[in-house]
Enzyme design. Sequence first.
Site, PDB file in Angstrom:
ATOM      1  N   ASN A   1       0.912  -1.299   0.131  1.00  0.00           N
ATOM      2  CA  ASN A   1      -0.047   0.016   0.184  1.00  0.00           C
ATOM      3  C   ASN A   1       0.902   1.316  -0.122  1.00  0.00           C
ATOM      4  O   ASN A   1       1.432   1.725   0.929  1.00  0.00           O
ATOM      5  CB  ASN A   1      -0.696  -0.116   1.223  1.00  0.00           C
TER       6      ASN A   1
ATOM      7  N   LYS B   1       3.204   0.750   3.380  1.00  0.00           N
ATOM      8  CA  LYS B   1       2.942  -0.342   3.965  1.00  0.00           C
ATOM      9  C   LYS B   1       3.071  -1.613   3.427  1.00  0.00           C
ATOM     10  O   LYS B   1       2.410  -1.662   2.376  1.00  0.00           O
ATOM     11  CB  LYS B   1       1.435   0.058   4.777  1.00  0.00           C
TER      12      LYS B   1
ATOM     13  N   ASP C   1      -8.420   1.437  -6.030  1.00  0.00           N
ATOM     14  CA  ASP C   1      -9.389   2.413  -5.224  1.00  0.00           C
ATOM     15  C   ASP C   1     -10.869   2.787  -5.647  1.00  0.00           C
ATOM     16  O   ASP C   1     -11.822   2.872  -5.040  1.00  0.00           O
ATOM     17  CB  ASP C   1      -8.766   3.552  -4.803  1.00  0.00           C
TER      18      ASP C   1
HETATM   19  N1  LIG Z   1      -5.279  10.049  18.246  1.00  0.00           N
HETATM   20  C1  LIG Z   1      -5.518  10.594  17.005  1.00  0.00           C
HETATM   21  N2  LIG Z   1      -6.300  11.467  17.099  1.00  0.00           N
HETATM   22  C2  LIG Z   1      -6.501  12.020  15.940  1.00  0.00           C
HETATM   23  N3  LIG Z   1      -5.881  11.785  14.631  1.00  0.00           N
HETATM   24  C3  LIG Z   1      -5.051  10.950  14.798  1.00  0.00           C
HETATM   25  C4  LIG Z   1      -4.824  10.071  15.710  1.00  0.00           C
HETATM   26  N4  LIG Z   1      -3.901   9.020  15.504  1.00  0.00           N
HETATM   27  C5  LIG Z   1      -3.319   9.177  14.173  1.00  0.00           C
HETATM   28  N5  LIG Z   1      -4.243  10.170  13.992  1.00  0.00           N
HETATM   29  C6  LIG Z   1      -4.168  10.756  12.364  1.00  0.00           C
HETATM   30  O1  LIG Z   1      -4.470   9.557  11.550  1.00  0.00           O
HETATM   31  C7  LIG Z   1      -3.860  10.076  10.232  1.00  0.00           C
HETATM   32  C8  LIG Z   1      -3.263   8.777   9.590  1.00  0.00           C
HETATM   33  O2  LIG Z   1      -4.087   8.109   8.962  1.00  0.00           O
HETATM   34  P1  LIG Z   1      -4.199   6.983   8.115  1.00  0.00           P
HETATM   35  O3  LIG Z   1      -5.430   6.353   7.604  1.00  0.00           O
HETATM   36  O4  LIG Z   1      -3.220   5.727   8.617  1.00  0.00           O
HETATM   37  O5  LIG Z   1      -3.324   7.563   6.891  1.00  0.00           O
HETATM   38  P2  LIG Z   1      -2.897   7.424   5.550  1.00  0.00           P
HETATM   39  O6  LIG Z   1      -4.082   8.390   4.789  1.00  0.00           O
HETATM   40  O7  LIG Z   1      -1.637   7.854   5.207  1.00  0.00           O
HETATM   41  O8  LIG Z   1      -3.520   5.944   5.105  1.00  0.00           O
HETATM   42  C9  LIG Z   1      -2.708  11.101  10.542  1.00  0.00           C
HETATM   43  O9  LIG Z   1      -3.232  12.217   9.993  1.00  0.00           O
HETATM   44  C10 LIG Z   1      -2.694  11.107  11.860  1.00  0.00           C
HETATM   45  O10 LIG Z   1      -2.286  12.096  12.556  1.00  0.00           O
HETATM   46  C1  LIG Z   2      -7.146   8.045  -2.221  1.00  0.00           C
HETATM   47  C2  LIG Z   2      -6.435   8.598  -1.092  1.00  0.00           C
HETATM   48  O1  LIG Z   2      -6.794   9.885  -0.835  1.00  0.00           O
HETATM   49  O2  LIG Z   2      -5.576   7.860  -0.446  1.00  0.00           O
HETATM   50  P1  LIG Z   2      -4.597   8.262   0.756  1.00  0.00           P
HETATM   51  O3  LIG Z   2      -5.870   8.416   1.973  1.00  0.00           O
HETATM   52  O4  LIG Z   2      -4.024   6.790   1.245  1.00  0.00           O
HETATM   53  O5  LIG Z   2      -3.900   9.200   0.541  1.00  0.00           O
HETATM   54 MG   LIG Z   3      -4.702   5.644   3.570  1.00  0.00          MG
END
Ligand SMILES: Nc1ncnc2c1ncn2[C@@H]1O[C@H](COP(=O)(O)OP(=O)(O)O)[C@@H](O)[C@H]1O
Ligand SMILES: CC(=O)OP(=O)(O)O
Ligand SMILES: [Mg+2]
Length: 414
Positions: free
Chosen positions: A9, A16, A152
Amino acid sequence: MPKSILAVNAGSSSVKITFYTFENPPRTIADASISGITAPPPTLKYQQGDKKHKEEVKEKLSTPQDAFKYLLQRCFSDPDLSEVASVDDLEYICHRVVHGGDYRDAVEINDETLDRLKGLEDLAPLHNFSALEIVRLCKVELPKVRSITFFDSAFHQTIPEAVRTYPINQEIAKANGLRKYGFHGISYSFILRSVAQFLNKPTEKTNLVVLHIGSGASICAIKDGKSVDTSMGLTPLAGLPGATRSGSIDPSLVFHYTNEAGKLSPGSTSEMHISTAEDILNKQSGWKALTGTTDFSQIAVENPPSKAHKLAFDIFVDRIQGYIGSYYVKLNGELDGVVFAGGIGEKSALLRRTLVNKCQCLGLAIDDVANDKGPGDEETVKDISKGSSKGPRVLVCQTNEQFEMAYHCACSRS
Ligand SMILES: Nc1ncnc2c1ncn2[C@@H]1O[C@H](COP(=O)(O)OP(=O)(O)O)[C@@H](O)[C@H]1O
Ligand SMILES: CC(=O)OP(=O)(O)O
Ligand SMILES: [Mg+2]
């Protein structure tokens, strides 16, 4: 030894990877990620069974491809990880590709499909480029392992014509593929199956409003197990704001922001042509522009450190509330639940409570104790609705895009 599946990913700031056994359902062997590629130093997280490890990476990893190579080497050279000691132990590599254009399903990579995917890079240069660089790298360096790309956008192919069509010249729209596609579909597919199972309902009779809110954020209306609307559009920029993205704005804003907007961005390369406007709205907006941080856990706090942090939180709540209202009406009020997922949705009890309290008129009610506790490590779905609530359930789902890809790979190929 039985072969395994590797699920990748790749995002713009993190990569990841997870190794799974090639069986139905797949079992996790090990999980590793690198985050902070765009805000060094990068951080490595590694998990194998109960063994968890986190460290700052000393090497310079400036691209997702570098991060992927580093992760693979780390895993192959771990003496405790005997199930995947080399490339010979891999049967399939599953890649998350954000934009799949008109593809309805996953595709196996060969010269022809790779060429077709190359054509989509222009439609989503910021999102597809890194993922496809990793696909190309695997093709060269791991030629015996079959690569499958999962999109996606595929989950949203069911969105009706009136919802997916932009009211512009239709000849131009069709010639250039200008329509709403929608993203985070691999995650929505995992959430739909997990929540339907949790509610004991067939997926095809399940109606949900799902929030996938992480550094990229979107929301999806699911009717009878099918996506009928979602907040992202032609690209992942539309809809909700995110860590560095503006979300929807009046398109005319671009012409007033800077007269450089239409020119190629300094970050543009020979492979990736992006304009200054795309660069600003995708990479220099959102929480980062408002507060200086991309970390929502510093924004979603009871006592925000500045007015700007409070404003960022309020903007996010306002935009999500608008979509929940709209999708509730689109689903005719017949929804089984509102689901919170993604890094913010799974971890921020404050955001969940604030939003649910603002949506009380729809019958949503939260149990503060269950909400504050959140889901346990092994709990995929948790009900955080108030016990007496007769309205739609309020649920948290710990989504897992890597598992979703490995699951479909194992189901269709084992
Ligand atoms: N306890 C928390 N409260 C609010 N936001 C959080 C918390 N822990 C993590 N996050 C937020 O979650 C986001 C990452 O989400 P994730 O779905 O793992 O990311 P990505 O979009 O990179 O896949 C970051 O903006 C992080 O700050
Ligand atoms: C589609 C998309 O915004 O993916 P990510 O949240 O992983 O950045
Ligand atoms: Mg994501």
